[in-house]
Design an enzyme around this catalytic site. Structure first.
Site, PDB file in Angstrom:
ATOM      1  N   ASP A 187      74.697   7.394  44.281  1.00 13.90           N
ATOM      2  CA  ASP A 187      74.423   8.455  45.250  1.00 13.90           C
ATOM      3  C   ASP A 187      74.567   9.829  44.606  1.00 13.90           C
ATOM      4  OD1 ASP A 187      73.929   9.616  47.720  1.00 13.90           O
ATOM      5  OD2 ASP A 187      75.486   8.487  48.768  1.00 13.90           O
ATOM      6  N   ASP A 192      69.153   8.790  55.406  1.00 10.39           N
ATOM      7  CA  ASP A 192      70.378   8.529  56.165  1.00 10.39           C
ATOM      8  C   ASP A 192      70.072   8.361  57.647  1.00 10.39           C
ATOM      9  OD1 ASP A 192      72.089   8.510  54.052  1.00 10.39           O
ATOM     10  OD2 ASP A 192      72.756  10.577  54.264  1.00 10.39           O
TER      11      ASP A 192
HETATM   12  C1  GLA Z   1      75.244   9.508  51.562  1.00  8.12           C
HETATM   13  C2  GLA Z   1      74.452   8.221  51.630  1.00  8.12           C
HETATM   14  C3  GLA Z   1      75.021   7.327  52.709  1.00  8.12           C
HETATM   15  C4  GLA Z   1      76.477   7.048  52.405  1.00  8.12           C
HETATM   16  C5  GLA Z   1      77.245   8.339  52.286  1.00  8.12           C
HETATM   17  C6  GLA Z   1      78.653   8.089  51.810  1.00  8.12           C
HETATM   18  O1  GLA Z   1      75.054  10.264  52.713  1.00  8.12           O
HETATM   19  O2  GLA Z   1      73.109   8.478  51.842  1.00  8.12           O
HETATM   20  O3  GLA Z   1      74.303   6.123  52.784  1.00  8.12           O
HETATM   21  O4  GLA Z   1      76.557   6.323  51.202  1.00  8.12           O
HETATM   22  O5  GLA Z   1      76.620   9.236  51.376  1.00  8.12           O
HETATM   23  O6  GLA Z   1      79.383   9.225  51.661  1.00  8.12           O
END
Ligand code: GLA
Length: 695
Positions: free
Chosen positions: A450, A520
């Site tokens: 990420d 997300d």
């Molecule tokens: C990002 C990702 C999510 C999750 C969060 C965790 O927003 O896109 O899927 O992993 O971070 O902090």
């Protein structure tokens, strides 16, 4: 032979159906005389035209389809290079030197003898996908540094002066991959990222086409950049009506010194032309990504469970074990522990950088959980965000200057975090060591990588020894280096790219990651159009899609499954709250998904009804032999009085007979395609899955 010199200094690059030619003009410039369908005879390919200046204000270069426009003579085309030689000269004077063909590759060498400088234009053909990969290598053969302010990867010139439109994907966090089409005006249109990643804002990919081109009809030219950092695509229509697009690393705040003897290789551009609408572009690009880019081309992607939306930072060993137990019971194959597992990570305020298990949450380390998961018959996956650090972390306390920053400027935090200076070898070494350790000790099969913020204060750390404006490119190279080292060390690991959802989804990443977390936003209805936009350039086999609790109040589980089954199915709901009936529903859908997975992940995708129209969406997948297929059909919010839309299946063998489940009819492929079918969905947020079978 896919690449041949068919006449002196005239090269034909042919795929299965489309051809691209390169030739030297009478002025010695490399031009593109033809781009379109393969022609029956080599004589059909047009000779280079003779271009003449229209006036003393407009040289012949204005109308010349130059392959890689450079700054020279009286030329106003935006050049692909901006260069400063030590003696103050800023023009180049390249001459064609030679061309080399080997198998499906062509390298054209241009040299500037006065400056001991050479450029090689590289071409590779993917014959089945009718796609040309282009990239450029610059080499300084002299004794003085050459200074660059711009180095693009490629330029395309559309064949005729005409009216064209541009289709691309724009967005923002939680709202990625919106398709937009706009008319290209006289003048210049720029799409770019200045955010350090390829970004949520625009995908580094465009379609240029006549305004009338639609899903299944009409011509389009595509251009996609394989780069995960700052990028730029500038489309320019000049006063003669000629449209060009230059593509590459963004020249915003860019500088690159090329030392004597040094080389610079640009990221690749993938380009081509299609005659049969956007669908044809997508179909070919889906195959390109699946067969030639991703690290594990033939892999069937596993049904995953990700615990993020269920637990957020409230991660406990017992809680995770319980979730894993239920996940296994409903048929999940890969259990992914998301954020919140590492030292001090109780919220988004602390912990990033300290990549070892939190003692309080995992007193026996992560191995206890991964063993548990693996004993349940599932693979174990782990979330990491290597490029980041929270000021509240051991790493930051020890090395406050390991971040991108300026010593005399305040440090801007976003989500309470800063970006580590990955160009610093010490930072690389630290991350490599700790990530290797946790992966080895835990036994990890899958990594979600990420990156949860964009840049501020683009200054390199005190330990960096390079010029500041190189940071953009150096940083991206450094991310690639660390990623590649880990991939080399752990070749079995499947990587997912994520940057707060789809903020770093690009063809550069897709040579490293097999899967993408595209948003997300997991509300199924909003997801429908995000998924549809994504599918323009990226295949379903890389698109993770989870069934979560988002929208659950009105959008039932069947509907959520139908939407998520259009890609790589995952579950992200709090399954510890599901009752027996919900678990049974999930088990049934997961089982059906596993049966259909080869078709969904490796078949041809057709966008039948757009989620952006009239409150319905339908997507079809068909296996390569046209034997079996599936159509996902959902109604989101349609008017109660409107009659259901007609769905026209696509791609069937016209003379073969097919049945569709739940439609009591057998018809020939052509009949299904011509007549279509209607199916009433009784209420909003409902759907139906039809399986297609050849008799
Ligand atoms: C990002 C990702 C999510 C999750 C969060 C965790 O927003 O896109 O899927 O992993 O971070 O902090």
């Amino acid at each position: 032979m896919t690449i041949q010199e068919i006449r002196e200094n005239y090269w034909l690059l042919a795929g299965k159906h489309y051809a691209y030619t390169l030739a030297l003009s009478d002025t010695g410039n490399l031009i593109n005389p033809y781009w379109g369908q393969v022609l029956p005879s080599q004589n059909d390919y047009p000779k280079p035209a003779i271009f003449t200046a229209a006036s003393s204000f407009d040289s012949e270069y204005e109308i010349m389809p130059e392959e890689f426009p450079l700054r020279e003579k009286m030329k106003f085309t935006d050049p692909c290079l901006l260069v400063n030689f030590e003696n103050g000269t800023r023009d180049t004077a390249f001459a064609f030197t030679n061309a080399q063909i080997s198998q499906n590759r062509l390298v054209i060498l241009l040299t500037d003898p006065a400056q001991h400088f050479e450029i090689s234009l590289n071409y590779q053909i993917y014959e089945d996908e009718d796609t040309i990969k282009k990239w450029v290598v610059l080499k300084n053969n002299g004794t003085q540094t050459i200074h660059f302010d711009r180095i693009f990867s490629a330029n395309i010139t559309l064949p005729h002066p005409a009216e064209y439109s541009l289709t691309h994907l724009y967005g923002q966090w939680n709202h990625e991959f919106n398709k937009e089409t706009s008319k290209i005006p006289y003048g210049k249109l720029v799409l770019e990222s200045r955010r350090l990643t390829s970004s949520h804002q625009h995908s580094p990919a465009i379609l240029l086409h006549p305004p009338e081109t639609n899903e299944y009809y009409g011509r389009s030219y595509f251009c996609i950049l394989g780069w995960s950092g700052n990028w730029k695509i500038s489309v320019e229509k000049n006063s003669f009506g000629l449209t060009r697009a230059a593509v590459g690393i963004n020249d915003f705040d860019f500088y690159w010194p090329l030392a004597p003897g040094a080389e610079f290789t640009t990221p690749p551009v993938y380009s081509g032309v299609a005659q049969h609408g956007f669908h044809e572009v997508s179909r070919r690009l889906h195959t390109l990504v699946r067969s030639h880019l991703v690290p594990h081309p033939t892999l069937d992607k596993k049904v995953l469970y990700n615990s993020w939306e269920a637990t957020q930072f409230d991660v406990t060993i017992t809680g995770q074990k319980k979730l894993a137990q239920i996940a296994a019971e409903i048929g999940v194959e890969l259990f992914v522990l998301d954020d919140g597992w590492f030292s001090g990570r109780h919220s988004d305020q602390a912990g990033l950088g300290d990549w070892w298990p939190d003692q309080a949450k995992f007193p026996n380390g992560l191995k206890e959980l991964s063993d548990w998961v693996q004993a349940l018959g599932m693979d174990f996956g782990l979330w990491i965000e290597p490029e980041m650090v929270n000021p509240d972390s051991d790493l930051y306390r020890q090395h406050p200057n390991w971040i991108l920053h300026y010593p005399d400027r305040q440090r801007t935090l976003a989500r309470n975090q800063s970006i580590l200076d990955l160009t610093n070898p010490q930072v690389q070494a630290y991350l490599h060591e700790y990530l290797t350790k946790v992966i080895t000790e835990t036994g990890v099969d899958f990594i979600k990588w990420d990156m949860n913020r964009n840049i501020s204060e683009a200054g390199i750390s005190a330990n960096g020894n390079h010029s500041a404006k190189q940071v953009w490119v150096q940083y991206t190279h450094s991310v690639y280096r660390l990623w590649d080292q880990l991939r080399q060390r752990f070749p079995h690991i499947i990587f997912q790219t994520c940057s707060g959802g789809g903020g770093r989804s690009d063809y550069g990443m897709l040579t490293r990651a097999d899967q993408v977390w595209i948003s997300d936003n997991t509300d199924p209805t909003e997801r429908l159009s995000i998924q549809e936009g994504f599918s323009l350039f990226y295949p379903a086999s890389v698109m993770e899609s989870w069934v979560t609790d988002s929208g659950a109040a009105v959008q039932d589980l069947d509907y959520r499954f139908l939407v998520s089954m259009m890609g790589v199915l995952g579950i992200g709901a709090d399954i510890s709250r599901w009752n027996e009936q919900q678990k049974q529903t999930a088990r049934t859908w997961i089982e059906r998904y596993k049966q259909l997975r080869p078709i969904i992940q490796h078949g041809t995708q057709y966008r039948l009804l757009s989620a952006r129209d009239a409150g319905y969406a339908a997507v079809q997948y068909l296996d390569s032999l046209k034997q079996q297929g599936v159509i996902f059909y959902v109604r989101s919010t349609a008017s109660q009085t409107a009659s259901p839309p007609v769905i026209f299946p696509q791609g069937l063998d016209e003379n073969a007979q097919y049945t569709l489940s739940d439609i009591d009819e057998q018809r020939s492929g052509v009949a299904w395609q011509q007549l279509g079918f209607r199916y009433a969905l009784p209420r909003n947020y409902s759907g139906q899955m039809f399986t297609i079978r050849r008799i």
